[in-house]
Design a protein around this motif. Sequence first.
Motif, PDB file in Angstrom:
ATOM      1  N   GLN A 140      -1.583  -8.394   1.094  1.00  0.00           N
ATOM      2  CA  GLN A 140      -2.164  -8.622  -0.230  1.00  0.00           C
ATOM      3  C   GLN A 140      -2.498  -7.300  -0.919  1.00  0.00           C
ATOM      4  N   ASN A 141      -2.996  -6.331  -0.150  1.00  0.00           N
ATOM      5  CA  ASN A 141      -3.288  -5.007  -0.720  1.00  0.00           C
ATOM      6  C   ASN A 141      -2.012  -4.320  -1.210  1.00  0.00           C
ATOM      7  N   ALA A 144      -1.028  -5.962  -4.448  1.00  0.00           N
ATOM      8  CA  ALA A 144      -1.944  -5.569  -5.512  1.00  0.00           C
ATOM      9  C   ALA A 144      -1.647  -4.166  -6.029  1.00  0.00           C
TER      10      ALA A 144
END
Length: 163
Positions: A140-141, A144
């Motif tokens: 997810q990082n 992002a």
Amino acid sequence: MNEQVYISDTNIWIDLQNAGLLDKLFNLPFLISCTDFVLNELTGFDHQHLIDMGLVIEALDEQATASLIGLMRSHNNSSVADVSCFQLASETGRPLLTGDRRLRIQAQSNGLQVHGVLWLLDQMLAHQVITAHEAGVGLQNMLACGARLPVEEVRRRLALWSS
């Protein structure tokens, strides 16, 4: 027995740093190398720390370096760092780690083994270097921070790692 060596391009390092998992990479049971061209592109990284963790830096000889411009043309504008990894993988027969689509296609068409950052996350899980939760948060990082990864593979992994 010789340890397997994987040659990594620049975006692998960036994605793993964005994931917060860069140091974990060096807990896998194989070596990671990159060319000096890739290291020079990693401007926001502590080079000595990477080397201390186990990164192997490989320099191309004069003949290989001279061929990089031609490779850049044939690879349709891939960076010098990317084609230097392709050149090294071609010379050594070692697997290539890349997220660059053009580089992946060219390497596969030349018979090279190619993996990306999702495969590295899978390996970290398989070798119990990280937990499923850490893999999901890391992925997810990466997303992002703008990582461009195969949508269906990302969805599948996020579903698996969040359960």
